[in-house]
Design a protein around this motif. Structure first.
Motif, PDB file in Angstrom:
ATOM      1  N   VAL A   1     -11.083 -15.919  -5.494  1.00 20.24           N
ATOM      2  CA  VAL A   1     -12.192 -14.991  -5.709  1.00 20.24           C
ATOM      3  C   VAL A   1     -11.960 -14.246  -7.012  1.00 20.24           C
ATOM      4  N   ALA A   2     -13.058 -13.767  -7.620  1.00 21.33           N
ATOM      5  CA  ALA A   2     -12.951 -12.965  -8.837  1.00 21.33           C
ATOM      6  C   ALA A   2     -14.246 -12.206  -9.032  1.00 21.33           C
ATOM      7  N   GLY A   3     -14.155 -11.113  -9.799  1.00 23.64           N
ATOM      8  CA  GLY A   3     -15.347 -10.364 -10.184  1.00 23.64           C
ATOM      9  C   GLY A   3     -15.428  -9.004  -9.525  1.00 23.64           C
ATOM     10  N   ASN A   4     -16.536  -8.309  -9.833  1.00 23.22           N
ATOM     11  CA  ASN A   4     -16.821  -6.991  -9.282  1.00 23.22           C
ATOM     12  C   ASN A   4     -18.267  -6.953  -8.817  1.00 23.22           C
ATOM     13  N   PRO A   5     -18.466  -7.032  -7.489  1.00 21.90           N
ATOM     14  CA  PRO A   5     -17.465  -7.253  -6.450  1.00 21.90           C
ATOM     15  C   PRO A   5     -16.977  -8.708  -6.474  1.00 21.90           C
ATOM     16  N   ALA A   6     -15.796  -8.917  -5.920  1.00 25.48           N
ATOM     17  CA  ALA A   6     -15.206 -10.262  -5.925  1.00 25.48           C
ATOM     18  C   ALA A   6     -16.091 -11.239  -5.161  1.00 25.48           C
TER      19      ALA A   6
ATOM     20  N   GLY B   1      -4.203 -10.873  -8.703  1.00 22.71           N
ATOM     21  CA  GLY B   1      -4.148 -10.855 -10.161  1.00 22.71           C
ATOM     22  C   GLY B   1      -4.105  -9.452 -10.744  1.00 22.71           C
ATOM     23  N   ALA B   2      -3.607  -9.364 -11.967  1.00 26.09           N
ATOM     24  CA  ALA B   2      -3.398  -8.094 -12.661  1.00 26.09           C
ATOM     25  C   ALA B   2      -4.667  -7.237 -12.683  1.00 26.09           C
ATOM     26  N   GLY B   3      -4.469  -5.956 -12.415  1.00 22.76           N
ATOM     27  CA  GLY B   3      -5.561  -4.994 -12.514  1.00 22.76           C
ATOM     28  C   GLY B   3      -6.587  -5.064 -11.403  1.00 22.76           C
ATOM     29  N   SER B   4      -6.330  -5.827 -10.372  1.00 27.45           N
ATOM     30  CA  SER B   4      -7.284  -5.937  -9.256  1.00 27.45           C
ATOM     31  C   SER B   4      -7.171  -4.740  -8.328  1.00 27.45           C
TER      32      SER B   4
ATOM     33  N   LEU C   1      -9.732  -2.928  -1.533  1.00 27.40           N
ATOM     34  CA  LEU C   1     -10.273  -1.734  -0.883  1.00 27.40           C
ATOM     35  C   LEU C   1      -9.966  -1.688   0.619  1.00 27.40           C
ATOM     36  N   PRO C   2     -10.173  -0.523   1.261  1.00 28.22           N
ATOM     37  CA  PRO C   2      -9.813  -0.352   2.674  1.00 28.22           C
ATOM     38  C   PRO C   2     -10.420  -1.409   3.587  1.00 28.22           C
ATOM     39  N   GLY C   3      -9.596  -1.869   4.525  1.00 26.62           N
ATOM     40  CA  GLY C   3     -10.048  -2.813   5.548  1.00 26.62           C
ATOM     41  C   GLY C   3     -10.029  -4.263   5.133  1.00 26.62           C
ATOM     42  N   VAL C   4      -9.592  -4.571   3.921  1.00 27.34           N
ATOM     43  CA  VAL C   4      -9.648  -5.938   3.407  1.00 27.34           C
ATOM     44  C   VAL C   4      -8.373  -6.704   3.758  1.00 27.34           C
ATOM     45  N   THR C   5      -8.563  -7.955   4.171  1.00 21.33           N
ATOM     46  CA  THR C   5      -7.484  -8.915   4.335  1.00 21.33           C
ATOM     47  C   THR C   5      -7.670 -10.010   3.297  1.00 21.33           C
ATOM     48  N   VAL C   6      -6.616 -10.281   2.532  1.00 25.46           N
ATOM     49  CA  VAL C   6      -6.617 -11.402   1.590  1.00 25.46           C
ATOM     50  C   VAL C   6      -5.841 -12.516   2.274  1.00 25.46           C
ATOM     51  N   GLY C   7      -6.525 -13.612   2.559  1.00 26.38           N
ATOM     52  CA  GLY C   7      -5.974 -14.680   3.381  1.00 26.38           C
ATOM     53  C   GLY C   7      -4.810 -15.424   2.766  1.00 26.38           C
ATOM     54  N   GLU C   8      -4.139 -16.214   3.610  1.00 33.97           N
ATOM     55  CA  GLU C   8      -2.971 -16.989   3.193  1.00 33.97           C
ATOM     56  C   GLU C   8      -3.309 -17.898   2.024  1.00 33.97           C
ATOM     57  N   ASN C   9      -2.439 -17.881   0.999  1.00 35.38           N
ATOM     58  CA  ASN C   9      -2.554 -18.751  -0.164  1.00 35.38           C
ATOM     59  C   ASN C   9      -3.809 -18.488  -1.000  1.00 35.38           C
ATOM     60  N   ALA C  10      -4.487 -17.370  -0.776  1.00 38.44           N
ATOM     61  CA  ALA C  10      -5.672 -17.022  -1.565  1.00 38.44           C
ATOM     62  C   ALA C  10      -5.245 -16.442  -2.901  1.00 38.44           C
ATOM     63  N   VAL C  11      -6.157 -16.487  -3.877  1.00 36.44           N
ATOM     64  CA  VAL C  11      -5.923 -15.932  -5.205  1.00 36.44           C
ATOM     65  C   VAL C  11      -7.062 -14.984  -5.540  1.00 36.44           C
ATOM     66  N   VAL C  12      -6.697 -13.782  -6.006  1.00 37.85           N
ATOM     67  CA  VAL C  12      -7.671 -12.807  -6.479  1.00 37.85           C
ATOM     68  C   VAL C  12      -7.537 -12.753  -7.994  1.00 37.85           C
ATOM     69  N   GLY C  13      -8.607 -13.105  -8.713  1.00 41.10           N
ATOM     70  CA  GLY C  13      -8.578 -13.127 -10.169  1.00 41.10           C
ATOM     71  C   GLY C  13      -8.360 -11.744 -10.760  1.00 41.10           C
ATOM     72  N   ALA C  14      -7.750 -11.698 -11.926  1.00 37.25           N
ATOM     73  CA  ALA C  14      -7.434 -10.443 -12.600  1.00 37.25           C
ATOM     74  C   ALA C  14      -8.670  -9.556 -12.739  1.00 37.25           C
ATOM     75  N   GLY C  15      -8.477  -8.267 -12.500  1.00 39.90           N
ATOM     76  CA  GLY C  15      -9.533  -7.283 -12.681  1.00 39.90           C
ATOM     77  C   GLY C  15     -10.597  -7.254 -11.594  1.00 39.90           C
ATOM     78  N   SER C  16     -10.386  -7.967 -10.522  1.00 40.70           N
ATOM     79  CA  SER C  16     -11.389  -8.037  -9.455  1.00 40.70           C
ATOM     80  C   SER C  16     -11.371  -6.791  -8.574  1.00 40.70           C
TER      81      SER C  16
END
Length: 191
Positions: free
Chosen positions: A177-182, A144-147, A150-165
């Motif tokens: 996932v969403a938020g800070n930290p997600a 998502g926009a503005g996310s 960070l180093p070493g992270v894998t975002v899995g298949e078909n996953a969604v990261v909410g904006a600004g996370s």
């Protein structure tokens, strides 16, 4: 183009080995590659999109880019030769790719506007040393926009990261996932 200062990436996860690069003492080849990439990036960011010239500059910057993929400008970052883009990927304007640790964006992934893909950081004591771990965006993931990833992270298949996370840990497949930290919001059920 790997050098003595770098180790090859073996895996894409939080547990990947850390690569350390001394930015104060680049080889002549590294300095020349950096210069060429900065100039190509500048030209790309100032070229009319959807033209043969734009497409040629994009291929020069990302030689490992799959068919049907689109990258919108402006774009910023370093070490683009360490970025692998699959087929039918969409990267919207404002993306920052700090790519020293390697960035892989698999087929059909979507990267929204102003996303930061950060595969390197600076050593706390020796600030001219960058510490690097690969970032992997798996197939059909949506960042998502503005996310920030960070180093070493894998975002899995078909996953969604909410904006600004701010994503500090791996994201499982089929998870939102969403938020800070997600944090996990919910699982996605495939029908």
């Amino acid at each position: 183009m790997d050098t003595e200062n770098e180790m090859r990436m073996e895996s894409h996860s939080e547990n990947a080995p850390e690569i350390r690069i001394d930015c104060a003492h680049p080889t002549p080849e590294e300095a020349e590659l950096s210069r060429r990439q900065m100039q190509t990036l500048f030209r790309l960011n100032h070229t009319m999109p959807a033209t043969e010239e734009f497409d040629a500059l994009l291929r020069e910057l990302f030689p490992a880019m799959g068919e049907g993929s689109r990258v919108a400008t402006p774009l910023n970052g370093v070490r683009f030769h360490k970025v692998r883009i699959g087929k039918n990927v969409v990267i919207m304007p404002g993306c920052l790719m700090m790519s020293a640790g390697g960035i892989t964006i698999e087929d059909e992934a979507m990267v929204a506007a102003n996303v930061q893909l950060i595969s390197n950081n600076h050593d706390l004591e020796e600030r001219m040393i960058i510490t690097c771990k690969p970032v992997r965006i798996c197939r059909r993931a949506w960042i998502g926009a503005g996310s920030t990833i960070l180093p070493g992270v894998t975002v899995g298949e078909n996953a969604v990261v909410g904006a600004g996370s701010i994503v500090t840990k791996d994201v499982e497949a089929d998870t939102i996932v969403a938020g800070n930290p997600a944090r996990v919001i919910r699982k996605i059920s495939r029908t």
